[in-house]
Design a protein around this motif. Structure first.
Motif, PDB file in Angstrom:
ATOM      1  N   THR A  64       6.312 -16.707   1.542  1.00  0.00           N
ATOM      2  CA  THR A  64       7.286 -15.648   1.736  1.00  0.00           C
ATOM      3  C   THR A  64       8.164 -15.599   0.494  1.00  0.00           C
ATOM      4  O   THR A  64       8.762 -16.604   0.119  1.00  0.00           O
ATOM      5  CB  THR A  64       8.153 -15.918   2.985  1.00  0.00           C
ATOM      6  OG1 THR A  64       7.306 -16.022   4.122  1.00  0.00           O
ATOM      7  CG2 THR A  64       9.156 -14.812   3.202  1.00  0.00           C
ATOM      8  N   ILE A  65       8.249 -14.436  -0.142  1.00  0.00           N
ATOM      9  CA  ILE A  65       9.011 -14.261  -1.374  1.00  0.00           C
ATOM     10  C   ILE A  65      10.051 -13.179  -1.139  1.00  0.00           C
ATOM     11  O   ILE A  65       9.714 -12.068  -0.724  1.00  0.00           O
ATOM     12  CB  ILE A  65       8.090 -13.868  -2.554  1.00  0.00           C
ATOM     13  CG1 ILE A  65       7.062 -14.974  -2.830  1.00  0.00           C
ATOM     14  CG2 ILE A  65       8.895 -13.622  -3.804  1.00  0.00           C
ATOM     15  CD1 ILE A  65       5.763 -14.731  -2.173  1.00  0.00           C
ATOM     16  N   THR A  66      11.308 -13.492  -1.409  1.00  0.00           N
ATOM     17  CA  THR A  66      12.397 -12.539  -1.251  1.00  0.00           C
ATOM     18  C   THR A  66      12.666 -11.874  -2.595  1.00  0.00           C
ATOM     19  O   THR A  66      12.636 -12.530  -3.636  1.00  0.00           O
ATOM     20  CB  THR A  66      13.670 -13.250  -0.750  1.00  0.00           C
ATOM     21  OG1 THR A  66      13.359 -13.960   0.440  1.00  0.00           O
ATOM     22  CG2 THR A  66      14.767 -12.260  -0.446  1.00  0.00           C
ATOM     23  N   SER A  67      12.964 -10.573  -2.568  1.00  0.00           N
ATOM     24  CA  SER A  67      13.262  -9.843  -3.805  1.00  0.00           C
ATOM     25  C   SER A  67      14.610 -10.310  -4.369  1.00  0.00           C
ATOM     26  O   SER A  67      15.447 -10.843  -3.630  1.00  0.00           O
ATOM     27  CB  SER A  67      13.285  -8.342  -3.541  1.00  0.00           C
ATOM     28  OG  SER A  67      14.367  -8.000  -2.712  1.00  0.00           O
ATOM     29  N   PRO A  68      14.850 -10.099  -5.679  1.00  0.00           N
ATOM     30  CA  PRO A  68      16.121 -10.531  -6.286  1.00  0.00           C
ATOM     31  C   PRO A  68      17.353  -9.894  -5.631  1.00  0.00           C
ATOM     32  O   PRO A  68      18.389 -10.532  -5.516  1.00  0.00           O
ATOM     33  CB  PRO A  68      16.000 -10.099  -7.743  1.00  0.00           C
ATOM     34  CG  PRO A  68      14.535 -10.035  -7.992  1.00  0.00           C
ATOM     35  CD  PRO A  68      13.916  -9.612  -6.693  1.00  0.00           C
ATOM     36  N   ASN A  69      17.252  -8.649  -5.169  1.00  0.00           N
ATOM     37  CA  ASN A  69      18.392  -7.996  -4.527  1.00  0.00           C
ATOM     38  C   ASN A  69      18.425  -8.247  -3.013  1.00  0.00           C
ATOM     39  O   ASN A  69      19.280  -7.723  -2.320  1.00  0.00           O
ATOM     40  CB  ASN A  69      18.400  -6.496  -4.821  1.00  0.00           C
ATOM     41  CG  ASN A  69      17.170  -5.790  -4.288  1.00  0.00           C
ATOM     42  OD1 ASN A  69      16.321  -6.381  -3.625  1.00  0.00           O
ATOM     43  ND2 ASN A  69      17.078  -4.503  -4.582  1.00  0.00           N
ATOM     44  N   GLU A  70      17.490  -9.023  -2.516  1.00  0.00           N
ATOM     45  CA  GLU A  70      17.392  -9.425  -1.107  1.00  0.00           C
ATOM     46  C   GLU A  70      17.288  -8.244  -0.136  1.00  0.00           C
ATOM     47  O   GLU A  70      17.722  -8.327   1.005  1.00  0.00           O
ATOM     48  CB  GLU A  70      18.557 -10.339  -0.730  1.00  0.00           C
ATOM     49  CG  GLU A  70      18.548 -11.643  -1.501  1.00  0.00           C
ATOM     50  CD  GLU A  70      19.631 -12.602  -1.059  1.00  0.00           C
ATOM     51  OE1 GLU A  70      20.397 -12.265  -0.146  1.00  0.00           O
ATOM     52  OE2 GLU A  70      19.693 -13.696  -1.635  1.00  0.00           O
ATOM     53  N   LEU A  75       4.715  -5.942   2.326  1.00  0.00           N
ATOM     54  CA  LEU A  75       6.084  -5.696   1.897  1.00  0.00           C
ATOM     55  C   LEU A  75       6.903  -5.340   3.125  1.00  0.00           C
ATOM     56  O   LEU A  75       6.541  -4.437   3.884  1.00  0.00           O
ATOM     57  CB  LEU A  75       6.131  -4.554   0.878  1.00  0.00           C
ATOM     58  CG  LEU A  75       7.513  -4.133   0.399  1.00  0.00           C
ATOM     59  CD1 LEU A  75       8.131  -5.230  -0.458  1.00  0.00           C
ATOM     60  CD2 LEU A  75       7.426  -2.830  -0.375  1.00  0.00           C
ATOM     61  N   ILE A  76       8.022  -6.041   3.326  1.00  0.00           N
ATOM     62  CA  ILE A  76       8.877  -5.802   4.489  1.00  0.00           C
ATOM     63  C   ILE A  76      10.247  -5.362   3.997  1.00  0.00           C
ATOM     64  O   ILE A  76      10.878  -6.047   3.186  1.00  0.00           O
ATOM     65  CB  ILE A  76       9.010  -7.071   5.352  1.00  0.00           C
ATOM     66  CG1 ILE A  76       7.633  -7.518   5.817  1.00  0.00           C
ATOM     67  CG2 ILE A  76       9.935  -6.825   6.533  1.00  0.00           C
ATOM     68  CD1 ILE A  76       7.615  -8.874   6.469  1.00  0.00           C
ATOM     69  N   ASN A  77      10.686  -4.210   4.471  1.00  0.00           N
ATOM     70  CA  ASN A  77      12.022  -3.705   4.176  1.00  0.00           C
ATOM     71  C   ASN A  77      12.975  -4.361   5.174  1.00  0.00           C
ATOM     72  O   ASN A  77      12.880  -4.132   6.374  1.00  0.00           O
ATOM     73  CB  ASN A  77      12.039  -2.188   4.305  1.00  0.00           C
ATOM     74  CG  ASN A  77      13.339  -1.575   3.871  1.00  0.00           C
ATOM     75  OD1 ASN A  77      14.356  -2.245   3.772  1.00  0.00           O
ATOM     76  ND2 ASN A  77      13.310  -0.273   3.617  1.00  0.00           N
ATOM     77  N   TYR A 104      14.101  -6.726   0.164  1.00  0.00           N
ATOM     78  CA  TYR A 104      12.696  -6.742   0.558  1.00  0.00           C
ATOM     79  C   TYR A 104      12.185  -8.179   0.602  1.00  0.00           C
ATOM     80  O   TYR A 104      12.703  -9.062  -0.070  1.00  0.00           O
ATOM     81  CB  TYR A 104      11.838  -5.957  -0.437  1.00  0.00           C
ATOM     82  CG  TYR A 104      12.234  -4.512  -0.553  1.00  0.00           C
ATOM     83  CD1 TYR A 104      11.784  -3.574   0.366  1.00  0.00           C
ATOM     84  CD2 TYR A 104      13.061  -4.078  -1.588  1.00  0.00           C
ATOM     85  CE1 TYR A 104      12.148  -2.251   0.264  1.00  0.00           C
ATOM     86  CE2 TYR A 104      13.425  -2.752  -1.702  1.00  0.00           C
ATOM     87  CZ  TYR A 104      12.967  -1.833  -0.772  1.00  0.00           C
ATOM     88  OH  TYR A 104      13.335  -0.535  -0.878  1.00  0.00           O
ATOM     89  N   VAL A 105      11.139  -8.362   1.378  1.00  0.00           N
ATOM     90  CA  VAL A 105      10.426  -9.636   1.444  1.00  0.00           C
ATOM     91  C   VAL A 105       8.943  -9.325   1.320  1.00  0.00           C
ATOM     92  O   VAL A 105       8.451  -8.355   1.904  1.00  0.00           O
ATOM     93  CB  VAL A 105      10.701 -10.368   2.785  1.00  0.00           C
ATOM     94  CG1 VAL A 105       9.772 -11.539   2.975  1.00  0.00           C
ATOM     95  CG2 VAL A 105      12.128 -10.822   2.859  1.00  0.00           C
ATOM     96  N   ILE A 106       8.238 -10.136   0.547  1.00  0.00           N
ATOM     97  CA  ILE A 106       6.781 -10.025   0.471  1.00  0.00           C
ATOM     98  C   ILE A 106       6.195 -11.269   1.116  1.00  0.00           C
ATOM     99  O   ILE A 106       6.562 -12.392   0.764  1.00  0.00           O
ATOM    100  CB  ILE A 106       6.290  -9.898  -0.979  1.00  0.00           C
ATOM    101  CG1 ILE A 106       6.734  -8.562  -1.566  1.00  0.00           C
ATOM    102  CG2 ILE A 106       4.768 -10.013  -1.034  1.00  0.00           C
ATOM    103  CD1 ILE A 106       6.312  -8.353  -2.995  1.00  0.00           C
ATOM    104  N   LYS A 107       5.324 -11.046   2.083  1.00  0.00           N
ATOM    105  CA  LYS A 107       4.629 -12.152   2.737  1.00  0.00           C
ATOM    106  C   LYS A 107       3.153 -12.063   2.374  1.00  0.00           C
ATOM    107  O   LYS A 107       2.552 -11.003   2.497  1.00  0.00           O
ATOM    108  CB  LYS A 107       4.793 -12.089   4.253  1.00  0.00           C
ATOM    109  CG  LYS A 107       6.208 -12.345   4.712  1.00  0.00           C
ATOM    110  CD  LYS A 107       6.295 -12.400   6.220  1.00  0.00           C
ATOM    111  CE  LYS A 107       7.718 -12.735   6.638  1.00  0.00           C
ATOM    112  NZ  LYS A 107       7.821 -12.902   8.092  1.00  0.00           N
TER     113      LYS A 107
END
Length: 128
Positions: free
Chosen positions: A78-84, A105-107, A86-89
């Motif tokens: 699970t990777i969180t975007s720099p601006n938090e 990609l999860i908003n 979005y998350v990519i699983k």
């Protein structure tokens, strides 16, 4: 989608495609026989052939081109975007075609999920 449903739909696509091919072969034979005997075209058989062809095309499209049709799989990372926002699983799953991977990609603001990556013969895709 779970793995069992994915496999059932794949085999359903295979069976309907095979049935469609056989039905069209029979339709061509019946057309040739009808023409030689001076009869009209077999309308009912033509109708069923077209319906089977449409079902086969819909299932084939979903099987090979629709990323939302993929099974859920096992979570890799699970990777969180720099601006938090979005998350990519990333997931891997052992499907009909071997080892596969996908990334979703999860908003986080509304919970929408969208499959953005799929690759055959991949186990753990690298995300930066």
């Amino acid at each position: 989608m779970n793995d069992t449903l994915y496999q059932v739909l794949f085999f359903m696509f295979f069976i309907i495609s095979l049935t469609t091919i056989i039905t069209f072969i029979i339709l061509v034979i019946r057309i040739i026989i009808s023409r030689s005997r001076g009869r009209s075209l077999p309308q009912k058989h033509l109708f069923y052939s077209i319906i089977l062809l449409m079902l086969s095309l819909i299932l084939g499209y979903n099987q090979y081109f629709n990323l939302e049709y993929l099974p859920s799989g096992v979570l890799n990372a699970t990777i969180t975007s720099p601006n938090e926002k979005y998350v990519i699983k990333t997931y891997h799953f052992d499907g009909i075609y071997g080892d596969n991977a996908k990334a979703v990609l999860i908003n986080l603001s509304n919970g929408d999920e969208k499959t953005i990556y799929f690759n055959h013969s991949d186990y753990d895709p690298k995300v930066e």
